[in-house]
Motif scaffolding. Structure first.
Motif: not given
Length: 127
Positions: A67-68, A99-113, A115-118
């Motif tokens: 996920c990260s 573009l917005i989706f990829c950016f937000l998905f990236g921030i959520i993935g990098i922050s470690g959030q 896996p719990p979101l899934i």
């Protein structure tokens, strides 16, 4: 200079992804040990340390790592999309949404959030 930035980016991705993997491993380790301690005395079979590691911890560590990595990959994709579309005369709604989706998905993935979101999408257990 760009090579140094790319190397730093990959190094950060690996280090942070390994941290998230370790974090996922330890969360499962602590949770499984607490469950073992809370079992009633009449239960004759508890999880062994080897079973906890192989069955629960490794899987969660791999899940957090992936996920990260996907978060970093998504941020990289959003950066590439932005650079390729910045010269365009107009940006339609589909491109901007991607573009917005990829950016937000990236921030959520990098922050470690991520896996719990899934895991929020799982069906709740019945009574």
């Amino acid at each position: 200079m760009s090579i140094l930035v790319d190397i730093a980016w990959y190094l950060l991705a690996i280090i942070l992804s390994c941290y998230h993997a370790y974090r996922g491993f330890m969360v499962q380790w602590i949770y499984a040990n607490q469950q073992n301690q809370q079992l009633p005395a009449e239960v004759t079979r508890k999880w062994s340390k080897k079973e906890i590691i192989v069955i629960r911890c490794v899987e969660d560590a791999i899940f957090h790592f992936i996920c990260s990595v996907f978060g970093f990959l998504s941020l990289s994709i959003s950066s590439c999309l932005y650079e390729s579309w910045i010269c365009a005369k107009e940006l339609d709604s589909g491109k901007s949404l991607l573009l917005i989706f990829c950016f937000l998905f990236g921030i959520i993935g990098i922050s470690g959030q991520l896996p719990p979101l899934i895991q929020l999408g799982k069906f709740p257990k019945g009574n």
